[in-house]
Scaffold this motif. Structure first.
Motif, PDB file in Angstrom:
ATOM      1  N   VAL B  31      -1.451  -0.718   9.543  1.00  0.00           N
ATOM      2  CA  VAL B  31      -0.612   0.071   8.634  1.00  0.00           C
ATOM      3  C   VAL B  31       0.795  -0.521   8.574  1.00  0.00           C
ATOM      4  O   VAL B  31       1.359  -0.703   7.490  1.00  0.00           O
ATOM      5  N   VAL B  32       1.348  -0.883   9.730  1.00  0.00           N
ATOM      6  CA  VAL B  32       2.681  -1.474   9.755  1.00  0.00           C
ATOM      7  C   VAL B  32       2.662  -2.799   8.992  1.00  0.00           C
ATOM      8  O   VAL B  32       3.572  -3.086   8.205  1.00  0.00           O
ATOM      9  N   GLY B  33       1.594  -3.569   9.173  1.00  0.00           N
ATOM     10  CA  GLY B  33       1.467  -4.861   8.487  1.00  0.00           C
ATOM     11  C   GLY B  33       1.455  -4.690   6.977  1.00  0.00           C
ATOM     12  O   GLY B  33       2.178  -5.373   6.260  1.00  0.00           O
ATOM     13  N   VAL B  34       0.644  -3.762   6.494  1.00  0.00           N
ATOM     14  CA  VAL B  34       0.537  -3.544   5.047  1.00  0.00           C
ATOM     15  C   VAL B  34       1.892  -3.141   4.451  1.00  0.00           C
ATOM     16  O   VAL B  34       2.239  -3.523   3.342  1.00  0.00           O
ATOM     17  N   SER B  35       2.672  -2.401   5.243  1.00  0.00           N
ATOM     18  CA  SER B  35       3.906  -1.838   4.696  1.00  0.00           C
ATOM     19  C   SER B  35       4.954  -2.905   4.345  1.00  0.00           C
ATOM     20  O   SER B  35       5.829  -2.636   3.539  1.00  0.00           O
ATOM     21  N   VAL B  36       4.859  -4.070   4.957  1.00  0.00           N
ATOM     22  CA  VAL B  36       5.863  -5.101   4.652  1.00  0.00           C
ATOM     23  C   VAL B  36       5.321  -6.140   3.671  1.00  0.00           C
ATOM     24  O   VAL B  36       5.931  -7.180   3.450  1.00  0.00           O
ATOM     25  N   SER B  37       4.148  -5.826   3.086  1.00  0.00           N
ATOM     26  CA  SER B  37       3.545  -6.787   2.169  1.00  0.00           C
ATOM     27  C   SER B  37       4.303  -6.835   0.849  1.00  0.00           C
ATOM     28  O   SER B  37       4.938  -5.864   0.443  1.00  0.00           O
ATOM     29  N   GLN B  38       4.196  -7.983   0.185  1.00  0.00           N
ATOM     30  CA  GLN B  38       4.930  -8.157  -1.063  1.00  0.00           C
ATOM     31  C   GLN B  38       4.076  -7.756  -2.265  1.00  0.00           C
ATOM     32  O   GLN B  38       4.600  -7.326  -3.286  1.00  0.00           O
ATOM     33  N   SER B  39       2.739  -7.855  -2.103  1.00  0.00           N
ATOM     34  CA  SER B  39       1.859  -7.689  -3.259  1.00  0.00           C
ATOM     35  C   SER B  39       1.705  -6.225  -3.637  1.00  0.00           C
ATOM     36  O   SER B  39       1.994  -5.325  -2.868  1.00  0.00           O
ATOM     37  N   PRO B  45      -4.138  -9.493   6.588  1.00  0.00           N
ATOM     38  CA  PRO B  45      -2.698  -9.689   6.825  1.00  0.00           C
ATOM     39  C   PRO B  45      -1.899  -9.659   5.516  1.00  0.00           C
ATOM     40  O   PRO B  45      -2.448 -10.022   4.488  1.00  0.00           O
ATOM     41  N   PRO B  46      -0.626  -9.226   5.567  1.00  0.00           N
ATOM     42  CA  PRO B  46       0.162  -9.043   4.343  1.00  0.00           C
ATOM     43  C   PRO B  46       0.453 -10.360   3.630  1.00  0.00           C
ATOM     44  O   PRO B  46       0.591 -11.385   4.268  1.00  0.00           O
ATOM     45  N   PRO B 235       0.845   0.073  -1.244  1.00  0.00           N
ATOM     46  CA  PRO B 235       1.521  -0.161   0.044  1.00  0.00           C
ATOM     47  C   PRO B 235       2.637   0.842   0.366  1.00  0.00           C
ATOM     48  O   PRO B 235       3.086   0.897   1.510  1.00  0.00           O
ATOM     49  N   SER B 236       3.066   1.657  -0.599  1.00  0.00           N
ATOM     50  CA  SER B 236       4.112   2.626  -0.273  1.00  0.00           C
ATOM     51  C   SER B 236       3.571   3.672   0.731  1.00  0.00           C
ATOM     52  O   SER B 236       4.317   4.200   1.547  1.00  0.00           O
TER      53      SER B 236
END
Lengths: 273, 267
Positions: B31-39, B45-46, B235-236
């Motif tokens: 969840v933490v990983g997804v939250s910093v993704s750009q897409s 992985p993001p 991702p929000s």
């Protein structure tokens, strides 16, 4: 004023709150489950128990809860044992690994599994890369997904329940068994396991009831096609608006839970006393 | 001296422990990983690194409203359950209550009864007698669920307190209220504080009761996340979840300071 009155006054707000806001609602649910257009009826129960669809839902709920409980016990016992016997540094990490998920919202943890198990998620991708699954392979909306998610959600309960018992065991019992010529495996089997049994049984009963009544994880990971009892209750409440039928289903769940919880209450009482 | 654990087994145990920790923490890490993704899409992985989803959350009216509702209810629950549960724990600890065994079972019973059963009853009772559900419904509902935790932590702290202190205060002529306020309450303060943080955490994270009692104009954060997950997660959702995980970590650190995590884990 006597001491007794003072204590009663201290406990009274809580007792009143629980009576009005906890026991009355449960009584209300029980009453609604047998209420029909003209007086008391068992129609809602008859409808549930004669419909193969709902019997299937019930059977799936019990079956999944049994599998989840078994897996939790198989992982929880060795994990709790190691936790009680390692050095303080590693133990701290293990405690964090148990407490942090426990205190995180179930919704968030289920979201994590949705990402991991989804079609393009990490787990199916690894399985495909290893050649263990074909290209169309997906895990979401399967019972396997529910089991994986629920094991992660409930493992902390099992671990803490077993740890509570193991951390009170006298280590010298194990040392005695070893000096008497027992192998490590035999010591675990004949000394630790029987002594830890109350914790394992209590943990299993708790995990079983929690998983039989869980709603968020099965609903999100299993989808609408794979319904469990709790999801079916939620559907009756919010979609078909058939409250008496929802109450009847909740009573069936309640009866099952009580059946499991009564031995649990007896056991924990004995452990404390 | 007997060799403790055979070497192969020791290695096996290490692998087992690492895998289990991985299983327990994986969903949170993801969840933490997804939250910093750009897409635009949920990916782990993001792809790339950005904080745009946090910006999204902090400028979104729905999330902020849900956060406000959650915070308000959680604070109300914390106050009520700490007061009521703390008082009950003091009475239970002194043990001079009629049917004290039964009373203790009553106080701990919301702990073992599945929330969904309680939620059904609460919804049906409330709509029959009080009309539409309101913030008060959730306030009371969450308080019931949180109460056993406050009772338990306070009882745990009191069981290690010195029982003669109150006796001493009595012989020195302290009245009932004085003894309660100046002796007993300070004695159970760590338990009350830990219980209060647990109560906050439970209310803030609780989803089942809130889902059954939800109303369009009163949505808590977990309910908001749940409905996004059912329909259109982006991702929000991960960003708001990450903020909640951070809050949980903070609460755990505070409880550890007050009560000690190790003790909590082995009780």
């Amino acid at each position: 004023m006597t001491d007794r009155t003072e204590n009663l006054l201290l406990a009274l707000p809580g007792l009143l709150l629980l009576a009005v806001a906890f026991f009355v609602p449960i009584a209300r649910m029980l009453a609604l489950s047998v209420s029909g257009p003209d007086g008391v009826t068992l129609d809602h129960f008859a409808r549930f128990l004669s419909d193969p669809f709902y019997l299937g839902v019930l059977w799936r709920t019990v079956r999944l809860a049994a599998v989840i409980t078994l897996i939790c016990a198989l992982i929880g016992f060795p994990f709790a044992y190691i936790m009680a016997r390692v050095g303080p540094r590693l133990r701290l990490w293990m405690v964090i690994a148990v407490i942090l998920p426990l205190m995180t919202s179930v919704v968030i943890r289920t979201f994590g599994w949705m990402v991991l198990l989804g079609r393009s998620g990490l787990v199916p991708r690894i399985l495909r890369d290893l050649g263990l699954a074909d290209r169309g392979f997906g895990l979401m909306q399967t019972e396997t997904a529910i089991v994986i998610g629920m094991v992660q959600v409930l493992l902390p309960f099992m671990t803490l329940s077993i740890l509570g018992v193991i951390s009170r065991l006298d280590r010298r019992l194990e040392e005695a068994a070893r000096t008497m010529g027992c192998s490590f495996a035999a010591t675990i089997r004949t000394v630790v396991l029987p002594l830890a049994m109350p914790g394992i049984v209590a943990g299993s009963l708790l995990v079983f009831t929690l998983s039989a009544s869980s709603f968020v994880t099965p609903n999100l990971l299993g989808g609408t096609r794979i319904q469990v009892l709790a999801a079916s209750i939620y559907k009756s409440v919010t979609q078909t608006l058939d409250w008496p039928f929802a109450a009847a289903q909740a009573v069936i769940l309640f009866a099952g839970v009580l059946l499991v919880l009564i031995p649990y209450a007896k056991m924990t009482a004995r452990r404390d006393g | 001296m007997v060799r403790a654990v055979p070497a192969p087994l020791r290695i096996l145990a290490w692998i087992f422990v690492i895998l289990t920790i991985l299983l327990l923490l994986a969903p949170l890490v993801v969840v933490v990983g997804v939250s910093v993704s750009q897409s635009e899409f949920i990916a782990f992985p993001p792809d790339g690194l950005s904080l745009r989803w946090y910006q999204d959350v902090l400028s979104s009216g729905t999330y902020l409203a849900a956060a406000a509702a959650s915070l308000q209810i959680a604070m109300l629950v914390t106050v009520l359950s700490t007061l009521v549960g703390g008082a009950a724990a003091i009475a239970l600890h002194r043990g001079r209550l009629p049917f004290s065994g039964l009373v203790e079972t009553v106080f701990l019973s919301p702990l073992v009864l599945p929330t969904i059963i309680y939620a059904i009853g609460a919804l049906m009772l409330w709509s029959t007698f009080f009309g539409p559900v309101s913030t008060a419904t959730l306030w009371i509902g969450h308080t019931v669920v949180a109460l056993p935790y406050v009772v338990r932590t306070t009882l745990a702290v009191l069981s290690e307190a010195d029982p003669f202190l109150e006796e001493a205060a009595r012989t020195m002529g302290a009245g009932r209220l004085q003894r309660l306020w100046f002796v007993v309450v300070p004695q159970c303060l760590p338990g009350l504080a830990a219980g209060a943080f647990f109560a906050f955490n439970i209310s803030f994270d609780e989803a089942v009761l809130s889902l059954f009692l939800r109303k369009p104009d009163m949505v808590t954060l977990p309910v908001q996340i749940y409905s996004r997950l059912e329909f259109s997660p982006d991702p929000s959702v991960a960003a708001v979840s990450t903020i909640m995980i951070a809050l949980t970590i903070l609460l755990i650190l505070v409880i550890d300071r007050i009560l000690g995590l190790q003790r909590f884990a082995s009780s």
